[in-house]
Design an enzyme around this catalytic site. Structure first.
Site, PDB file in Angstrom:
ATOM      1  CG  HIS A 342      -0.349   0.130   2.569  1.00  0.00           C
ATOM      2  ND1 HIS A 342       0.037   1.127   3.044  1.00  0.00           N
ATOM      3  CD2 HIS A 342      -0.066  -0.844   3.404  1.00  0.00           C
ATOM      4  CE1 HIS A 342       0.644   0.888   4.395  1.00  0.00           C
ATOM      5  NE2 HIS A 342       0.280  -0.491   4.441  1.00  0.00           N
ATOM      6  CB  CYS A 361       1.021  -3.693   5.350  1.00  0.00           C
ATOM      7  SG  CYS A 361      -0.373  -4.530   5.564  1.00  0.00           S
TER       8      CYS A 361
END
Length: 445
Positions: A342, A361
């Site tokens: 992301h 992440c």
């Protein structure tokens, strides 16, 4: 670091098959000797050569070399018609560097350097000549090593070159991490290069023409399309105690203006301390709050700083916008770890040399460029994608017409296309031969 692999075996092996038979046999023997550096465990037990007998392969016939190498690579998931298929440019680069390191191992005594503190340009220290000699032996100092005790500008440039190829902060300061890598022996370096070469080669034979690859210790992402590099980007990965998992999956969707459904572990560890200090934190950071039945709770109805000291039976969802932790783009792929690639609003993190900073992440510096390429080439609804480019508040999932394979790997050493050996700190302590990350050497990071 370049992870692009030529996918056509005929292209990979043209130079090898064009060599005279004796030269090809010698290259196979060198490959076998190189692989014999690996610890004798797992697939490596298929080798008929052990490290102490590396030079005892001169009497092997080419058929014996082929069979031994075939068995070794088969145990690593690589099925070859001819072992000469692996006599690639990359093999020759790695083998040349390994050979050089082994020569250093045989010719030099690699005594530990211990200056007793950080050394900075302009300092004077009795270990400076030994450091200069070591940098010269490793190829970072190209002039004759100094015999003076002064830490000169020329030596500082060599230290910066050394730091750059080890993924350290490039400041010329010899601190704990730089010193650790100066003390890693040539044999340790050679063994690590061979170990990672085997891992990279095994993956190469799985790679399609299009993929995204993240190398966690290198803090780097590459996107390859049709065998060509499209995009290379810095990334932020998981902290040592919230590690980014190694996995293989497929990107199926790009989310524009994603909402962040905060995992309970992050609520507990990261957000509750802020909420306890400031009851308005949730409103300031654009969070919506839901009870466990899914009903939204008006922020003004609750003293959130008081609630943050209890069990906190709520779910938090951050709305799209400038505060959103996922930034403007999320790249979704199925996995059992609830991680994804992301964007991020914290762009300053990419200036750090050590970027193991997330909760698992992977934050991508060039997320916008990757999203735009996918939007132009593989997003199913290209028209809607274009229509929403100036919408920064509406969350929209865009399915891809074709799935993009994604690989997250852990490679701490390689030889680049210029023949320079690169190494990276072992941020998750997965490589017993690599240097662990020493987070005390930050110098303001």
């Amino acid at each position: 670091m370049r992870f692009i692999w030529l996918l056509c075996l005929s292209c990979l092996t043209t130079s090898a098959f064009a060599q005279p038979a004796d030269a090809a046999k010698e290259a196979l023997r060198e490959q076998l000797q190189m692989l014999a550096l690996l610890p004798q465990q797992g697939g490596a037990t298929t080798l008929r050569v052990v490290p102490e007998q590396r030079d005892n392969t001169t009497d092997f016939s080419e058929a014996e070399l082929q069979q031994t190498l075939h068995q070794f690579w088969l145990s690593h998931g690589v099925e070859l018609d001819d072992s000469r298929q692996l006599l690639t440019d990359e093999f020759y680069r790695v083998n040349a560097r390994v050979t050089q390191l082994l020569a250093l191992h045989e010719q030099q005594v690699w005594l530990p350097l211990a200056p007793g503190g950080w050394l900075r340009p302009g300092d004077n220290h009795r270990d400076i000549p030994a450091i200069a000699q070591r940098l010269a032996l490793l190829g970072d100092l190209t002039s004759a090593p100094t015999t003076e005790y002064d830490y000169s500008d020329e030596l500082a440039d060599a230290v910066r070159h050394f730091q750059r190829r080890h993924g350290l902060k490039v400041d010329g300061v010899i601190g704990s991490e730089t010193l650790y890598w100066l003390n890693v022996t040539p044999l340790q370096r050679a063994t690590l290069l061979v170990k990672v070469y085997v891992e990279q080669t095994a993956l190469r034979y799985q790679l399609p023409a299009q993929y995204v690859l993240v190398n966690v210790p290198a803090y780097e992402l590459e996107f390859v399309n049709d065998g060509q590099l499209v995009l290379q980007s810095k990334v932020v990965v998981g902290l040592p105690y919230r590690q980014t998992p190694m996995l293989q999956s497929e990107i199926t969707s790009v989310v524009l203006n994603p909402r962040w459904h905060v995992p309970r572990s992050i609520v507990r560890r990261n957000l509750l301390p802020h909420i306890r200090k400031d009851s308005n934190y949730l409103e300031q950071q654009a969070f919506d709050v839901y009870d466990l039945q899914g009903q939204q709770i008006p922020l003004a109805d609750v003293d959130w700083s008081e609630q943050a000291y209890g069990r906190f039976p709520y779910r938090l969802v951050q709305r799209p916008g400038e505060h959103n932790a996922l930034g403007r783009y999320k790249f979704h792929f199925a996995n059992g770890f609830d991680v994804y690639l992301h964007d991020t609003p914290e762009k300053s993190l990419f200036a750090k040399s050590q970027r193991a900073l997330s909760s698992g992440c992977v934050r991508v510096e060039k997320a916008a460029e990757l999203a735009q390429w996918l939007g132009e080439h593989v997003v199913a609804d290209a028209r809607k994608w274009q229509q929403m480019q100036y919408d920064y508040t509406t969350t929209q999932w865009f399915k891809l017409r074709q799935r993009i394979p994604v690989y997250i790997v852990y490679w701490t050493a390689w030889v680049n296309e210029q023949g320079i050996a690169e190494f990276r700190p072992d941020i998750y302590n997965k490589e017993p031969l690599a240097a662990p990350a020493v987070h005390s050497e930050t110098h303001g990071d």
